[in-house]
Design a protein around this motif. Sequence first.
Motif: not given
Length: 447
Positions: A382-386
């Motif tokens: 979903d494009g989330t960067s961690l």
Amino acid sequence: MSVNGSVTERIVQTARCLQFEALPEDVVVLAKHCLLDWVGVAIAGSQQPLASLLLAEAQEQGGDGAAAVLGTPLRTTPLMAALVNGAASHALDYDDVHLMMPGHPSVPVYPALLALAEAGQEAPGHRFLTAFVAGLETECRVGGVMAPGHYRAGWHATATLGALGAAAACAHYLGLTEEQWRHALGIAGALASGLKSMFGTMTKPLQAGKAALNGLLAARLAARGFTADAAVLDSEQGFCATHTDTLRPQVLDRLEGGFAIRDVLFKYHAACYGTHASIEAALRLRERHGISPEQVREVRLRVPEVNMGICNIPSPRTGLEGKFSMRFTTALALAGWGTDEAAFNDASVREPSLVSLMERVHVEADPEMRDSCSEVTVTLADGTSLSEFADVSRPCPDLDLQWRRLTAKFRGLVSPVLGEERAEALIEAIARVEGGDVREIARLCQP
């Protein structure tokens, strides 16, 4: 440079003068931690194919059977026992680490010492531990003087510096004179070799075993009067001059009065230590955010530049190669497969789900990043960067906690080979080794 005041002289004086009664309590404890860890990986490693091949060679050569091959009922000559036990204990790449070498300090030293001790009339544990500390301090000090050029050039420091450490340990155990010590280091320096290009093959652990053999042979020959370059670390065409382009004798000033053993690091993942920071960061990401492989679009590893020549096999074909692949070990951690010895086999590196995840892992070198650090960034579908950063360059400050962690690791390695009862007996014997005879530990290491 003359022998007096030379690097060779200073290192010999430091190691040769060590006495058990003068060792700080934590140094003795750490020597026992190293022994416990080494015995565990040696017994587990004895079941590996490379150990069987070396043992077959040892048996074919015959001999007096004076020394035990750990994890087996067999005995062989001291030199061949040092070779086989040294190689077996490095076979899993699960043994301790020291960043000053940089390499694995125990696997060249303890096999040589144990074989030497078994060949004698008695083997007092306090003498054994003191000799080990002398060997470790020697190899680490030489490593510090030669860093970073020696390792950077492609030398396998566990094999090269380990031979010097094993020679020093055996020289201390034998009570050699100062002149004999220098000759022992000279012989070991002439014999020492080992290449980083062998990482991921059987020859990497073979080099560790050969270092143990070389060090034991060097000390025994020096005891007989065999001569060598008595200033091997200082001579114009000696060990340092030919093996590094960054000679730093001033490092010895900083180490004066201290103990390098306090900086030994222990492994709790069965892979090259260069992969551990990425594994730790990936595990934190998985635990804190509940990441599943299906969610992962891309993984980026930012790692020290030195890692690129150590543990960056991009597409491992065997479990052994998997231990030297930051992409594979990170995929293991993110997928929740575990990173113990059972995870590294030829089937796992071909497992479609792991291969798919590994192919989404990209490695980037950062010349400014300190050794044994890593930053792992996961981008989700979903494009989330961690992101997580991990630093595994510091030893555990709680020695009681470290002993508990090492005994848990030991049980997992030794119980499948020798049984739970024998594993517990070994833990107890190693915990009180300074007051006993080392040959009892050797006996307990055999079925």
